[in-house]
Design an enzyme around this catalytic site. Structure first.
Site, mmCIF file in Angstrom:
data_model
loop_
_atom_site.group_PDB
_atom_site.id
_atom_site.type_symbol
_atom_site.label_atom_id
_atom_site.label_comp_id
_atom_site.label_asym_id
_atom_site.label_seq_id
_atom_site.Cartn_x
_atom_site.Cartn_y
_atom_site.Cartn_z
ATOM 1 N N LYS A 49 0.834 -0.988 0.362
ATOM 2 C CA LYS A 49 -0.343 -0.027 -0.238
ATOM 3 C C LYS A 49 0.892 1.294 -0.280
ATOM 4 C CE LYS A 49 -0.570 -0.549 4.732
ATOM 5 N NZ LYS A 49 -1.073 -0.340 6.201
ATOM 6 N N TYR A 53 16.706 29.962 6.555
ATOM 7 C CA TYR A 53 15.236 31.385 6.879
ATOM 8 C C TYR A 53 15.325 31.105 8.592
ATOM 9 C CZ TYR A 53 13.876 30.542 1.968
ATOM 10 O OH TYR A 53 12.639 30.341 0.480
HETATM 11 C C1 LIG Z 1 -0.654 -1.930 6.832
HETATM 12 C C2 LIG Z 1 -0.562 -3.143 7.453
HETATM 13 C C3 LIG Z 1 0.104 -4.208 7.312
HETATM 14 C C4 LIG Z 1 1.623 -4.152 7.460
HETATM 15 O O1 LIG Z 1 1.657 -3.146 8.507
HETATM 16 P P1 LIG Z 1 3.334 -3.473 8.989
HETATM 17 O O2 LIG Z 1 3.926 -2.736 10.360
HETATM 18 O O3 LIG Z 1 4.244 -2.166 8.169
HETATM 19 O O4 LIG Z 1 4.564 -4.839 8.838
HETATM 20 C C5 LIG Z 1 -0.103 -5.244 7.746
HETATM 21 N N1 LIG Z 1 -1.681 -5.469 8.342
HETATM 22 C C6 LIG Z 1 -2.220 -4.462 8.197
HETATM 23 C C7 LIG Z 1 -4.145 -4.974 7.982
HETATM 24 C C8 LIG Z 1 -2.362 -3.251 7.779
HETATM 25 O O5 LIG Z 1 -2.913 -2.234 7.181
#
Ligand SMILES: *Cc1c(COP(=O)(O)O)cnc(C)c1O
Length: 363
Positions: free
Chosen positions: A34, A259
């Protein structure tokens, strides 16, 4: 001269997934890609891992469609499920697996006109209070209705998420969540596949090594734990965020930089200007003195991070030259450390690498 580039090491991605497999040898691996594969490039990462992962997971339908459009044929799991009826038809068409967290999603699946049945995982809440019901009856109702629907592949699975697997002070709560997961699976007679472990669970919770585990951040060689780096966990960071020195100035003691004149040279020194700023995804909240890697050594940031540039104090003896390579994070300089210096987590830093940053795939 190179401006800011995210160099992605394909061999590191493969190494990490194989290492994960060795840690959870009985589980199938869902590589979580994702958010543009945590900033590493959705389709490119899927290509690299197509021979290593058993499935991919994303949060949004658009991400799944991008993968399918690219020719990815492995199972793809939608972690947040669908948001309206028309999306259910797409699930069936594109052969996507989905989590089902509430009655709205259940009813959308029941009502849809689908060409073939859809793979579903009932999402249960075991303590995070994010998605899914925590109520045994409600979870059971969703399971039964899904299994009664001709639109659904039987048996349905059970999916849940650990909220404190990375938090040692919450070990008891973590155990309680795992107990609850297996209690739900047993009491409701789930005969489909189970999926629990995330990155932290894969390392810390052998019980979460269910039929499927869902490694995200560790796939990219980054640690989910505050007190350890990816290298400490046997992983190789896949991303190097690098750029170049595009200006060098000889400063006198007392000269004010950037800045707001937020940094004043404490002695005569050499100041470097690096072509990387918050417009590229480098955190403006990085505190003064956050390390940057230049010519084999760490040098501290000096002054406020700008949109396109940041400053480093190269020191009075600097031999550095225009165009020299600079690493903002990568194997030489753990992103976990930059995150800590910026009051955030490494997940956010890699996700926030901006679209204008060139990506370069190696290996
Ligand atoms: C994002 C997510 C993961 C992966 O999590 P990590 O901490 O990056 O391993 C796994 N399961 C769900 C439901 C998630 O939303």
């Amino acid at each position: 001269m190179k401006t800011v580039t995210a160099v992605i090491n394909s061999k590191a991605l493969v190494h990490n997934l194989r290492h994960i497999r060795s840690l959870a040898p009985k589980s199938k691996l869902i590589a979580v890609v994702k958010a543009n594969a945590y900033g590493h490039g959705l389709c490119q990462v899927a290509d690299v891992l197509s021979g290593e992962a058993d499935a991919f997971a994303v949060s949004r339908l658009g991400e799944a469609l991008e993968l399918r459009g690219h020719g990815v044929s492995k199972p793809i799991v939608l972690l947040e499920g669908v948001f309206n009826d028309s999306e259910v038809r797409i699930l069936a068409e594109k052969d996507l697996y989905t989590a089902v967290h509430d009655r709205m999603q259940l009813e959308a699946i029941e009502k849809a006109q689908v060409a073939k049945p859809v793979h579903c995982w009932v999402q249960a809440d075991i303590g995070m209070h994010r998605l899914g019901s925590s109520d045994l009856e409600e979870i059971g109702l969703i399971k039964e209705r899904l299994e009664k629907s001709p639109n659904v592949v039987k048996p349905v699975g059970l999916i849940s998420h650990l909220s404190v697997a990375d938090t040692p002070s919450e070990a008891a709560y973590n155990e309680q969540q795992q107990d609850r997961f297996f209690e739900i699976a047993e009491k409701l007679g789930f005969s489909g596949e189970l999926s629990l472990g995330n990155s932290a669970g894969i390392y810390e919770c052998p019980r979460s090594h269910t039929d499927w585990v869902r490694p995200g951040i560790i796939t990219y060689g980054i640690s989910p734990f505050e007190d350890r780096t990816g290298a400490d966990l046997g992983l190789v960071p896949a991303m190097t965020l690098e750029s170049s020195l595009i200006a060098i100035h000889h400063l006198k003691k007392g000269d004010k930089v950037g800045y707001g004149a937020a940094w004043t040279a404490p002695r005569d020194t050499v100041l470097g200007v690096v072509a990387c700023g918050y417009g590229d995804g480098y955190p403006r909240t990085a505190k003064l003195g956050t390390p940057v890697w230049v010519n084999g050594r760490r040098v501290p940031t000096a002054g406020n991070v700008c949109m396109d540039m940041l400053f480093v104090d190269l020191g009075p003896d600097s031999q550095d030259r225009l165009g020299d390579r600079v690493v903002l994070w990568g194997p030489e300089l753990p992103v976990e450390e930059i995150a800590r210096a910026s009051g955030t987590i490494p997940y956010e830093l890699v996700c926030r690498v901006m679209p204008r940053v060139n990506a370069e795939y190696q290996g």
